[in-house]
Design a protein around this motif. Structure first.
Motif, mmCIF file in Angstrom:
data_model
loop_
_atom_site.group_PDB
_atom_site.id
_atom_site.type_symbol
_atom_site.label_atom_id
_atom_site.label_comp_id
_atom_site.label_asym_id
_atom_site.label_seq_id
_atom_site.Cartn_x
_atom_site.Cartn_y
_atom_site.Cartn_z
ATOM 1 N N ALA A 128 69.766 92.024 56.892
ATOM 2 C CA ALA A 128 69.733 91.930 55.433
ATOM 3 C C ALA A 128 68.582 92.739 54.855
ATOM 4 O O ALA A 128 68.728 93.419 53.835
ATOM 5 N N ARG A 129 67.432 92.682 55.518
ATOM 6 C CA ARG A 129 66.277 93.433 55.019
ATOM 7 C C ARG A 129 66.503 94.937 55.134
ATOM 8 O O ARG A 129 66.155 95.702 54.218
ATOM 9 N N TRP A 131 69.479 96.503 55.099
ATOM 10 C CA TRP A 131 70.479 96.867 54.094
ATOM 11 C C TRP A 131 69.854 96.894 52.697
ATOM 12 O O TRP A 131 70.177 97.754 51.889
ATOM 13 N N TRP A 132 68.987 95.937 52.427
ATOM 14 C CA TRP A 132 68.342 95.849 51.101
ATOM 15 C C TRP A 132 67.344 96.978 50.904
ATOM 16 O O TRP A 132 67.308 97.625 49.852
ATOM 17 N N TRP A 133 66.547 97.259 51.933
ATOM 18 C CA TRP A 133 65.463 98.245 51.812
ATOM 19 C C TRP A 133 65.986 99.681 51.790
ATOM 20 O O TRP A 133 65.564 100.483 50.952
ATOM 21 N N ASN A 136 70.034 99.748 49.473
ATOM 22 C CA ASN A 136 70.097 99.163 48.121
ATOM 23 C C ASN A 136 71.180 98.092 47.998
ATOM 24 O O ASN A 136 71.822 97.937 46.958
ATOM 25 N N HIS A 137 71.387 97.332 49.076
ATOM 26 C CA HIS A 137 72.362 96.227 49.046
ATOM 27 C C HIS A 137 71.657 94.999 48.483
ATOM 28 O O HIS A 137 70.785 94.413 49.132
ATOM 29 N N HIS A 138 72.044 94.602 47.269
ATOM 30 C CA HIS A 138 71.319 93.492 46.624
ATOM 31 C C HIS A 138 72.229 92.420 46.033
ATOM 32 O O HIS A 138 71.748 91.343 45.644
ATOM 33 N N GLU A 141 71.121 90.647 42.974
ATOM 34 C CA GLU A 141 69.776 90.087 42.977
ATOM 35 C C GLU A 141 68.755 91.205 42.768
ATOM 36 O O GLU A 141 69.100 92.342 42.455
ATOM 37 N N THR A 143 66.490 94.249 43.139
ATOM 38 C CA THR A 143 66.584 95.442 43.958
ATOM 39 C C THR A 143 65.229 95.765 44.585
ATOM 40 O O THR A 143 64.203 95.191 44.212
ATOM 41 N N ARG A 144 65.237 96.700 45.537
ATOM 42 C CA ARG A 144 63.965 97.121 46.142
ATOM 43 C C ARG A 144 63.029 97.672 45.082
ATOM 44 O O ARG A 144 61.843 97.344 45.072
#
Length: 208
Positions: A128-129, A131-133, A136-138, A141, A143-144
């Motif tokens: 998850a981290r 993908w988020w970092w 930009n998968h958020h 929620e 964003t980075r």
């Protein structure tokens, strides 16, 4: 005629610039939830939702070194998450501290992998981290970029407190503490002591 030497003295009452205190970023204690399970992406969303509202596992003994830093600090901060607040309570032992949502952990929405894929929460958290970092998968929620802006503001708040001349301790979260640390380094602060990012660990920043 002899040359005269003029020495300029400081005005009466002038003082030397005050050296800022240190900033200690510490992670909360171990949460009261087990990671020894295998779950799919939706299961991890439910796991993280519980993680975000739970406190820390009872019976933990805070490290003496961290207790000492907290006892000597001029100000102590926590996030508004229960695990952070209970960590602060355990360490401050009745002393007042400031709890603020600016210090809460960055979100961890898992990647939408097929439901038959089951992993441990630790592996889901890592994915998850990433993908988020990087991707930009958020899922609507924070964003980075938004989290980095919040980390900048959090760092500025800690610096403003430290510039009053006393040490400051933040009792918050692993990854967002990392982001605050990046913001501090960008502003010239240096890590002079680090215990990594495990539960109860701390990193001490000072400005040369």
């Amino acid at each position: 005629m002899a040359a005269s030497l003029t020495v300029e003295s400081q005005p009466s009452g002038a003082t030397a610039p005050r050296r800022p205190g240190a900033i200690i970023l510490a992670r909360h204690g171990e949460p009261a939830i087990s990671r020894k399970i295998w779950i799919n992406a939706e299961g991890y969303r439910q796991f993280w939702a519980k993680y975000e509202i739970l406190g820390i596992l009872p019976g933990q003994i805070p490290p003496q070194a961290l207790m000492g830093f907290v006892a000597e600090a001029g100000l102590v901060f926590s996030s508004t998450r229960q695990r952070s607040i209970e960590t602060a309570i355990a360490l401050t032992q009745g002393r007042a501290f400031d709890s603020d949502a600016i210090f809460v952990e960055a979100p961890l929405p898992p990647p939408n992998l097929p439901g038959f894929i089951r992993l441990t929460p630790s592996i889901w958290g890592f994915l998850a981290r990433v993908w988020w970092w990087f991707l930009n998968h958020h899922e609507g929620e924070e964003t980075r970029r938004q989290a980095e802006s919040r980390a900048d503001k959090a760092a500025e708040r800690l610096i403003a407190s430290a510039e009053e001349g006393h040490d400051v301790v933040l009792l918050a979260h692993g990854f967002f503490n990392f982001m605050i640390g990046r913001a501090l380094r960008q502003r010239g602060w240096q890590v002079v002591m680090s215990e990594g990012y495990k539960y109860w660990s701390m990193r001490r920043f000072e400005r040369p």
